[in-house]
Design a protein around this motif. Sequence first.
Motif, PDB file in Angstrom:
ATOM      1  N   PHE A 178      -5.951 -26.366   3.019  1.00  0.00           N
ATOM      2  CA  PHE A 178      -4.938 -26.268   1.966  1.00  0.00           C
ATOM      3  C   PHE A 178      -5.033 -24.933   1.235  1.00  0.00           C
ATOM      4  CE2 PHE A 178      -3.706 -27.434  -2.497  1.00  0.00           C
ATOM      5  CZ  PHE A 178      -2.369 -27.695  -2.264  1.00  0.00           C
ATOM      6  N   SER A 179      -6.253 -24.497   0.928  1.00  0.00           N
ATOM      7  CA  SER A 179      -6.453 -23.236   0.221  1.00  0.00           C
ATOM      8  C   SER A 179      -5.868 -22.067   0.996  1.00  0.00           C
ATOM      9  CB  SER A 179      -7.947 -23.001  -0.028  1.00  0.00           C
ATOM     10  OG  SER A 179      -8.163 -21.742  -0.618  1.00  0.00           O
ATOM     11  N   TRP A 180      -6.081 -22.060   2.314  1.00  0.00           N
ATOM     12  CA  TRP A 180      -5.544 -20.972   3.133  1.00  0.00           C
ATOM     13  C   TRP A 180      -4.025 -20.918   3.019  1.00  0.00           C
ATOM     14  CZ3 TRP A 180      -2.143 -19.771   6.921  1.00  0.00           C
ATOM     15  CH2 TRP A 180      -2.347 -18.566   7.602  1.00  0.00           C
ATOM     16  N   TRP A 181      -3.390 -22.083   3.119  1.00  0.00           N
ATOM     17  CA  TRP A 181      -1.932 -22.130   3.056  1.00  0.00           C
ATOM     18  C   TRP A 181      -1.397 -21.819   1.666  1.00  0.00           C
ATOM     19  CZ3 TRP A 181       1.454 -21.995   6.862  1.00  0.00           C
ATOM     20  CH2 TRP A 181       1.014 -22.299   8.151  1.00  0.00           C
ATOM     21  N   VAL A 182      -2.094 -22.260   0.626  1.00  0.00           N
ATOM     22  CA  VAL A 182      -1.680 -21.920  -0.741  1.00  0.00           C
ATOM     23  C   VAL A 182      -1.641 -20.409  -0.912  1.00  0.00           C
ATOM     24  CG1 VAL A 182      -2.361 -21.969  -3.164  1.00  0.00           C
ATOM     25  CG2 VAL A 182      -2.454 -24.072  -1.822  1.00  0.00           C
ATOM     26  N   LYS A 183      -2.718 -19.737  -0.503  1.00  0.00           N
ATOM     27  CA  LYS A 183      -2.793 -18.288  -0.670  1.00  0.00           C
ATOM     28  C   LYS A 183      -1.770 -17.566   0.198  1.00  0.00           C
ATOM     29  CE  LYS A 183      -7.726 -18.538  -1.687  1.00  0.00           C
ATOM     30  NZ  LYS A 183      -9.079 -18.343  -1.123  1.00  0.00           N
ATOM     31  N   ALA A 184      -1.654 -17.987   1.454  1.00  0.00           N
ATOM     32  CA  ALA A 184      -0.734 -17.308   2.371  1.00  0.00           C
ATOM     33  C   ALA A 184       0.708 -17.425   1.906  1.00  0.00           C
ATOM     34  CB  ALA A 184      -0.893 -17.884   3.779  1.00  0.00           C
ATOM     35  N   LEU A 185       1.112 -18.623   1.516  1.00  0.00           N
ATOM     36  CA  LEU A 185       2.502 -18.819   1.121  1.00  0.00           C
ATOM     37  C   LEU A 185       2.799 -18.225  -0.249  1.00  0.00           C
ATOM     38  CD1 LEU A 185       3.176 -22.400   2.512  1.00  0.00           C
ATOM     39  CD2 LEU A 185       3.948 -20.210   3.431  1.00  0.00           C
ATOM     40  N   LYS A 186       1.816 -18.222  -1.152  1.00  0.00           N
ATOM     41  CA  LYS A 186       2.035 -17.571  -2.449  1.00  0.00           C
ATOM     42  C   LYS A 186       2.232 -16.069  -2.257  1.00  0.00           C
ATOM     43  CE  LYS A 186       0.404 -17.394  -7.226  1.00  0.00           C
ATOM     44  NZ  LYS A 186       0.956 -16.056  -7.453  1.00  0.00           N
ATOM     45  N   THR A 187       1.437 -15.474  -1.387  1.00  0.00           N
ATOM     46  CA  THR A 187       1.592 -14.048  -1.092  1.00  0.00           C
ATOM     47  C   THR A 187       2.985 -13.767  -0.526  1.00  0.00           C
ATOM     48  OG1 THR A 187      -0.770 -13.755  -0.703  1.00  0.00           O
ATOM     49  CG2 THR A 187       0.697 -12.123   0.278  1.00  0.00           C
ATOM     50  N   ALA A 188       3.424 -14.605   0.400  1.00  0.00           N
ATOM     51  CA  ALA A 188       4.742 -14.408   1.002  1.00  0.00           C
ATOM     52  C   ALA A 188       5.857 -14.572  -0.031  1.00  0.00           C
ATOM     53  CB  ALA A 188       4.931 -15.394   2.155  1.00  0.00           C
ATOM     54  N   ARG A 189       5.745 -15.588  -0.885  1.00  0.00           N
ATOM     55  CA  ARG A 189       6.783 -15.784  -1.917  1.00  0.00           C
ATOM     56  C   ARG A 189       6.801 -14.620  -2.895  1.00  0.00           C
ATOM     57  NH1 ARG A 189       4.290 -20.631  -2.315  1.00  0.00           N
ATOM     58  NH2 ARG A 189       3.771 -20.261  -4.503  1.00  0.00           N
ATOM     59  N   ASP A 190       5.620 -14.164  -3.292  1.00  0.00           N
ATOM     60  CA  ASP A 190       5.549 -13.027  -4.210  1.00  0.00           C
ATOM     61  C   ASP A 190       6.159 -11.775  -3.588  1.00  0.00           C
ATOM     62  OD1 ASP A 190       4.302 -14.649  -6.061  1.00  0.00           O
ATOM     63  OD2 ASP A 190       2.296 -13.837  -5.741  1.00  0.00           O
ATOM     64  N   ASN A 191       5.937 -11.578  -2.300  1.00  0.00           N
ATOM     65  CA  ASN A 191       6.522 -10.432  -1.614  1.00  0.00           C
ATOM     66  C   ASN A 191       8.041 -10.551  -1.575  1.00  0.00           C
ATOM     67  OD1 ASN A 191       4.054  -9.229  -1.106  1.00  0.00           O
ATOM     68  ND2 ASN A 191       3.876 -10.027   0.969  1.00  0.00           N
ATOM     69  N   ASP A 192       8.544 -11.762  -1.329  1.00  0.00           N
ATOM     70  CA  ASP A 192       9.994 -11.976  -1.317  1.00  0.00           C
ATOM     71  C   ASP A 192      10.600 -11.666  -2.680  1.00  0.00           C
ATOM     72  OD1 ASP A 192       9.902 -12.731   1.315  1.00  0.00           O
ATOM     73  OD2 ASP A 192      10.152 -14.876   0.933  1.00  0.00           O
ATOM     74  N   THR A 193       9.899 -12.106  -3.742  1.00  0.00           N
ATOM     75  CA  THR A 193      10.394 -11.861  -5.108  1.00  0.00           C
ATOM     76  C   THR A 193      10.428 -10.378  -5.411  1.00  0.00           C
ATOM     77  OG1 THR A 193       9.538 -13.996  -5.873  1.00  0.00           O
ATOM     78  CG2 THR A 193       9.972 -12.323  -7.553  1.00  0.00           C
ATOM     79  N   ALA A 194       9.375  -9.658  -5.024  1.00  0.00           N
ATOM     80  CA  ALA A 194       9.313  -8.215  -5.273  1.00  0.00           C
ATOM     81  C   ALA A 194      10.399  -7.477  -4.500  1.00  0.00           C
ATOM     82  CB  ALA A 194       7.926  -7.688  -4.891  1.00  0.00           C
ATOM     83  N   THR A 195      10.637  -7.907  -3.267  1.00  0.00           N
ATOM     84  CA  THR A 195      11.676  -7.272  -2.451  1.00  0.00           C
ATOM     85  C   THR A 195      13.057  -7.505  -3.050  1.00  0.00           C
ATOM     86  OG1 THR A 195      10.349  -7.533  -0.451  1.00  0.00           O
ATOM     87  CG2 THR A 195      12.731  -7.227  -0.155  1.00  0.00           C
ATOM     88  N   ALA A 196      13.289  -8.741  -3.540  1.00  0.00           N
ATOM     89  CA  ALA A 196      14.585  -9.050  -4.143  1.00  0.00           C
ATOM     90  C   ALA A 196      14.821  -8.243  -5.412  1.00  0.00           C
ATOM     91  CB  ALA A 196      14.665 -10.545  -4.449  1.00  0.00           C
TER      92      ALA A 196
END
Length: 199
Positions: A178-196
């Motif tokens: 779960f920890s791996w997925w929490v970190k991976a998906l949070k990073t991806a969402r944060d990147n999407d937000t920054a790109t937007a």
Amino acid sequence: MAKPKIGVIIGSTRPGRFGDKPAEWVAELAKATGEFDVEIIDLRDFPLPFFDEQASPAWAPSQADGAKAWQDKVASLDGYIITAAEYNRSPTGVLKNALDYAYNEWNNKPVAFVGYGGVGGARAVEQLRLISVELQMSPIRNGVHIVWADYAQVASGDKKLSDFAHLNQAAGDMLKQFSWWVKALKTARDNDTATAKAA
């Protein structure tokens, strides 16, 4: 950097429910990893009517009293661990209703399950994994299944969940994945937000 926020959702609201025990147990284990800010989310605190909106919250704002507060809570979290009672080979109605009352807020976040019941809540968890995929969540493989023999000893007060080595092992394996997925998906969402924002 702030720790990811995860919610441990108690998936039952009935009087005398068992769900508090696994919720408190897995929340303490999650806190002990030092990797998350952990909050127990009690569906009793978010009373929702049976879903009868004109459209899914994927397409239109919900009108029901309490829906916005529930959606805001779901949105504030980076991942979810759900305790899943099994009623007639399926999840509880109140949990399915709560899942239906949000959509975008669940997207691209991981979810793990702690099931309990006759076969450790396995049939309820199987359905919840399918529902989670439709909500664009990432249900992880590892979970905890509290079978009836263990459930009965805990419900009677003879033992605690932490007394069972196999449950502690299962929870540890689940939290690691779960920890791996929490970190991976949070990073991806944060990147999407920054790109937007940069667009």
